[in-house]
Scaffold this active site. Structure first.
Site, short mmCIF file in Angstrom:
data_model
loop_
_atom_site.label_atom_id
_atom_site.label_comp_id
_atom_site.label_asym_id
_atom_site.label_seq_id
_atom_site.Cartn_x
_atom_site.Cartn_y
_atom_site.Cartn_z
N GLY A 158 56.49 11.42 36.60
CA GLY A 158 57.34 10.26 36.93
C GLY A 158 57.21 9.89 38.40
N HIS B 201 49.15 6.24 39.96
CA HIS B 201 49.32 6.45 38.51
C HIS B 201 48.88 5.21 37.74
CE1 HIS B 201 52.56 9.21 40.12
NE2 HIS B 201 51.90 10.02 39.31
#
Ligand code: PAF
Length: 280
Positions: free
Chosen positions: A31, A37
């Site tokens: 996360g 990402h």
């Protein structure tokens, strides 16, 4: 995009996709997603029919409870970013779902997992292997995507995949950097604006060191001295290693593939930042 919290629902959903002959890409994350990402997710979306992104802050890889406590948690923003990148599934299980019982498995791949991060964060890579092997078992991906920012992590995961005979491809994706050169990391959000500026010196010095015509030890000393001379930065380690085994090298001729891996403390908190440079 589907947000799934249970392993059984994840498996059922993927079973249906596989019956239709679809390929599956996995992007494991903890996360606090950023552009780095996003680049992994976009690559998986381009190369697979279904992309699963796991969002799981894995407690077993944190040897420092304070580090785990202050790790940013941003699930809603993460899901929005994944949706925009075209991921089909966000898998966000609870700790109980993943570890109904403590995981007692031991993974050991020296020297790859015992040097550098392995030496300074005992148990870290064992925790990484525990969670990544579980994710591989739930998802059974054709390909799994990891950022080269965590260079050592990719080497350890490749060893684990070979060891367990898992037939999947590990795709290593290039480091995404801020304009200043600072490697994108979830931990960067913990830096002040001023510290971000200071941290940019890490990659600047690493790049400078590529132009030196000198022996391995001299290049090592140059990097450490230059970075330590920047107020607010303190090198924890800088190792010049074989790019696959991560064994130390003494001479440039020792290996075809040579990488310099560094960890630096930045600021007063301080925040631990990692980066690397390829010499050959
Ligand atoms: O690189 C990370 O974010 C983590 O180590 C990983 C691979 C998601 C395992 O928790």
């Amino acid at each position: 995009m589907k947000v799934i919290h249970s392993i059984s629902e994840l498996k059922e959903t993927l079973c249906a996709s596989r019956r239709e002959g679809k390929t599956v890409g996995l992007v494991p994350t903890m996360g606090a997603l950023h552009d780095g990402h996003a680049s992994l997710v976009k690559r998986s979306v381009a190369e697979n029919d279904v992309t699963v992104v796991s969002i799981f802050l894995n407690p077993t890889q944190f040897n420092d409870p304070k580090d785990l406590e202050r790790y940013p948690r941003t699930l809603d923003a993460d899901c929005a970013l994944l949706e925009a990148c075209g991921a089909q599934i966000a898998f966000a299980p609870s700790v109980k779902e993943v570890y109904p019982e403590p995981d007692t498995r031991v993974f050991s791949y020296p020297p790859t997992d015992s040097v550098m991060e392995g030496a300074f964060r005992p148990g870290h890579f064992n925790g990484v292997c525990q969670i990544v092997s579980k994710l591989f078992a739930y998802v059974e991906p054709d390909k799994a995507y990891f950022g080269e920012k965590d260079y050592q992590q990719i080497c350890v995961i490749r060893r684990m995949v070979d060891d367990l005979g898992l037939g999947l491809e590990i795709v290593a994706c290039p480091v995404v950097r801020e304009e200043s050169g600072l490697a994108r990391s979830s931990r960067n959000t913990l830096l002040t604006e001023q510290e971000r500026g200071i941290a940019a010196n890490i990659y600047r010095v690493l790049k400078e060191s590529c132009h030196l015509v000198a022996g391995v030890q001299a290049v090592h000393d140059f990097v450490v001295t230059k970075i330590n001379a920047v107020p607010g930065l303190e090198v924890q380690y800088f190792s010049i290693v074989d790019g696959n085994t991560l064994a130390d090298i003494k001479d440039w001729k020792d290996s075809e593939s040579v990488v310099g891996c560094i960890t630096v403390f930045c600021g007063s908190t301080p925040i631990r930042l990692i980066d690397h440079i390829r010499y050959k």
